[in-house]
Design a protein around this motif. Structure first.
Motif, PDB file in Angstrom:
ATOM      1  N   SER A  18      54.761  25.291   6.779  1.00 12.45           N
ATOM      2  CA  SER A  18      55.500  24.150   6.844  1.00 12.45           C
ATOM      3  C   SER A  18      56.761  24.137   6.010  1.00 12.45           C
ATOM      4  CB  SER A  18      54.642  23.063   5.907  1.00 12.45           C
ATOM      5  OG  SER A  18      54.144  23.713   4.535  1.00 12.45           O
ATOM      6  N   ASP A  19      57.030  25.165   5.027  1.00 13.23           N
ATOM      7  CA  ASP A  19      58.249  25.394   4.287  1.00 13.23           C
ATOM      8  C   ASP A  19      59.231  26.059   5.135  1.00 13.23           C
ATOM      9  OD1 ASP A  19      57.451  27.775   4.047  1.00 13.23           O
ATOM     10  OD2 ASP A  19      57.486  27.938   1.823  1.00 13.23           O
ATOM     11  N   GLY A  20      58.706  26.732   6.215  1.00 18.23           N
ATOM     12  CA  GLY A  20      59.685  27.638   7.509  1.00 18.23           C
ATOM     13  C   GLY A  20      59.959  29.085   6.602  1.00 18.23           C
ATOM     14  N   LEU A  21      59.505  29.487   5.656  1.00 17.37           N
ATOM     15  CA  LEU A  21      59.626  30.637   5.018  1.00 17.37           C
ATOM     16  C   LEU A  21      58.797  31.729   5.396  1.00 17.37           C
ATOM     17  CD1 LEU A  21      60.875  29.373   1.482  1.00 17.37           C
ATOM     18  CD2 LEU A  21      62.105  29.884   3.308  1.00 17.37           C
ATOM     19  N   ALA A  22      57.751  31.472   6.199  1.00 20.18           N
ATOM     20  CA  ALA A  22      56.973  32.519   6.752  1.00 20.18           C
ATOM     21  C   ALA A  22      56.186  32.105   8.055  1.00 20.18           C
ATOM     22  CB  ALA A  22      55.633  32.537   5.711  1.00 20.18           C
ATOM     23  N   SER A  23      55.956  33.050   8.839  1.00 21.19           N
ATOM     24  CA  SER A  23      55.576  32.868  10.122  1.00 21.19           C
ATOM     25  C   SER A  23      54.446  34.031  10.491  1.00 21.19           C
ATOM     26  CB  SER A  23      56.651  32.995  11.373  1.00 21.19           C
ATOM     27  OG  SER A  23      57.374  34.239  11.517  1.00 21.19           O
ATOM     28  N   ILE A  24      53.774  33.708  11.663  1.00 26.31           N
ATOM     29  CA  ILE A  24      52.587  34.777  11.807  1.00 26.31           C
ATOM     30  C   ILE A  24      52.827  34.928  13.599  1.00 26.31           C
ATOM     31  CG2 ILE A  24      50.292  35.424  12.338  1.00 26.31           C
ATOM     32  CD1 ILE A  24      49.804  33.893   9.205  1.00 26.31           C
ATOM     33  N   ARG A  25      52.692  35.994  14.400  1.00 27.74           N
ATOM     34  CA  ARG A  25      52.842  36.119  15.551  1.00 27.74           C
ATOM     35  C   ARG A  25      51.780  36.957  16.078  1.00 27.74           C
ATOM     36  NH1 ARG A  25      58.161  37.554  18.396  1.00 27.74           N
ATOM     37  NH2 ARG A  25      59.070  35.613  18.046  1.00 27.74           N
ATOM     38  N   LYS A  26      51.170  36.532  17.128  1.00 25.29           N
ATOM     39  CA  LYS A  26      50.223  37.256  17.903  1.00 25.29           C
ATOM     40  C   LYS A  26      50.433  37.335  19.323  1.00 25.29           C
ATOM     41  CE  LYS A  26      46.605  35.015  19.732  1.00 25.29           C
ATOM     42  NZ  LYS A  26      45.267  34.443  20.207  1.00 25.29           N
ATOM     43  N   ARG A  27      50.424  38.453  19.893  1.00 26.88           N
ATOM     44  CA  ARG A  27      51.229  39.009  21.146  1.00 26.88           C
ATOM     45  C   ARG A  27      50.166  39.918  21.966  1.00 26.88           C
ATOM     46  NH1 ARG A  27      53.597  43.373  22.208  1.00 26.88           N
ATOM     47  NH2 ARG A  27      54.616  44.661  20.482  1.00 26.88           N
ATOM     48  N   ASP A  40      55.416  37.609   8.826  1.00 27.99           N
ATOM     49  CA  ASP A  40      56.906  37.901   8.077  1.00 27.99           C
ATOM     50  C   ASP A  40      57.111  36.820   7.336  1.00 27.99           C
ATOM     51  OD1 ASP A  40      59.522  38.820   7.699  1.00 27.99           O
ATOM     52  OD2 ASP A  40      60.228  38.256   9.728  1.00 27.99           O
ATOM     53  N   ARG A  41      57.033  36.988   5.873  1.00 24.65           N
ATOM     54  CA  ARG A  41      57.810  36.193   4.806  1.00 24.65           C
ATOM     55  C   ARG A  41      59.116  36.370   4.412  1.00 24.65           C
ATOM     56  NH1 ARG A  41      53.797  35.960   0.464  1.00 24.65           N
ATOM     57  NH2 ARG A  41      54.510  37.836  -0.280  1.00 24.65           N
ATOM     58  N   LEU A  42      59.864  35.549   4.551  1.00 24.03           N
ATOM     59  CA  LEU A  42      61.379  35.591   4.293  1.00 24.03           C
ATOM     60  C   LEU A  42      61.481  35.911   2.708  1.00 24.03           C
ATOM     61  CD1 LEU A  42      62.897  32.886   6.228  1.00 24.03           C
ATOM     62  CD2 LEU A  42      62.612  35.101   6.918  1.00 24.03           C
ATOM     63  N   GLU A  43      62.557  36.676   2.553  1.00 24.85           N
ATOM     64  CA  GLU A  43      63.038  36.902   1.079  1.00 24.85           C
ATOM     65  C   GLU A  43      63.139  35.847   0.237  1.00 24.85           C
ATOM     66  OE1 GLU A  43      66.961  39.280  -0.305  1.00 24.85           O
ATOM     67  OE2 GLU A  43      65.928  40.385   1.258  1.00 24.85           O
ATOM     68  N   GLN A  44      63.700  34.476   0.750  1.00 23.57           N
ATOM     69  CA  GLN A  44      63.897  33.479   0.063  1.00 23.57           C
ATOM     70  C   GLN A  44      62.623  32.810  -0.193  1.00 23.57           C
ATOM     71  OE1 GLN A  44      65.151  34.231   3.245  1.00 23.57           O
ATOM     72  NE2 GLN A  44      67.156  33.809   3.308  1.00 23.57           N
ATOM     73  N   GLU A  47      57.406  33.527  -3.285  1.00 22.06           N
ATOM     74  CA  GLU A  47      56.600  34.695  -3.445  1.00 22.06           C
ATOM     75  C   GLU A  47      57.063  36.083  -2.965  1.00 22.06           C
ATOM     76  OE1 GLU A  47      56.239  31.785  -1.440  1.00 22.06           O
ATOM     77  OE2 GLU A  47      54.581  32.444  -0.194  1.00 22.06           O
ATOM     78  N   GLY A  48      58.375  36.056  -2.466  1.00 24.70           N
ATOM     79  CA  GLY A  48      59.090  37.192  -2.082  1.00 24.70           C
ATOM     80  C   GLY A  48      58.609  37.684  -0.521  1.00 24.70           C
ATOM     81  N   ARG A  49      59.669  38.532  -0.143  1.00 23.13           N
ATOM     82  CA  ARG A  49      59.560  39.151   1.252  1.00 23.13           C
ATOM     83  C   ARG A  49      58.400  40.135   1.285  1.00 23.13           C
ATOM     84  NH1 ARG A  49      60.459  39.937   6.105  1.00 23.13           N
ATOM     85  NH2 ARG A  49      61.573  41.611   6.865  1.00 23.13           N
ATOM     86  N   THR A  50      57.620  39.672   2.436  1.00 23.31           N
ATOM     87  CA  THR A  50      56.654  40.634   2.994  1.00 23.31           C
ATOM     88  C   THR A  50      56.848  40.691   4.554  1.00 23.31           C
ATOM     89  OG1 THR A  50      55.080  39.748   1.160  1.00 23.31           O
ATOM     90  CG2 THR A  50      54.030  40.623   3.251  1.00 23.31           C
TER      91      THR A  50
END
Length: 77
Positions: A18-27, A40-44, A47-50
């Motif tokens: 919901s904060d737009g700073l992380a996403s999960i993708r299944k393909r 993928d969690r953004l640097e911003q 909690e930091g980048r992952t």
């Protein structure tokens, strides 16, 4: 935080936090060899980048991994 489906087409489903700073993708790999799931969690993010990527044998395993990661990356670490 909550997650929403951002994309669901062409063998790819992607959820965005919901904060737009992380996403999960299944393909679907498309070669009958399973699925790829990535988070993928953004640097911003506070909690930091992952970034993680895993291949799994089938859709049930991919769905389980998505659920685990949605829970793990739903809150600050």
């Amino acid at each position: 935080m909550s997650w929403r489906v951002r994309r669901d087409r062409d063998g790819i489903t992607e959820w965005e936090r919901s904060d737009g700073l992380a996403s999960i993708r299944k393909r679907d790999r498309g070669d009958d060899e399973g699925y790829v799931v990535r988070v993928d969690r953004l640097e911003q993010a506070p909690e930091g980048r992952t970034y993680r990527r895993e291949s799994v044998a089938d859709e049930a395993a991919a769905d389980e991994l998505v659920d685990d990661w949605r829970e793990a990356f739903d809150r600050p670490s």
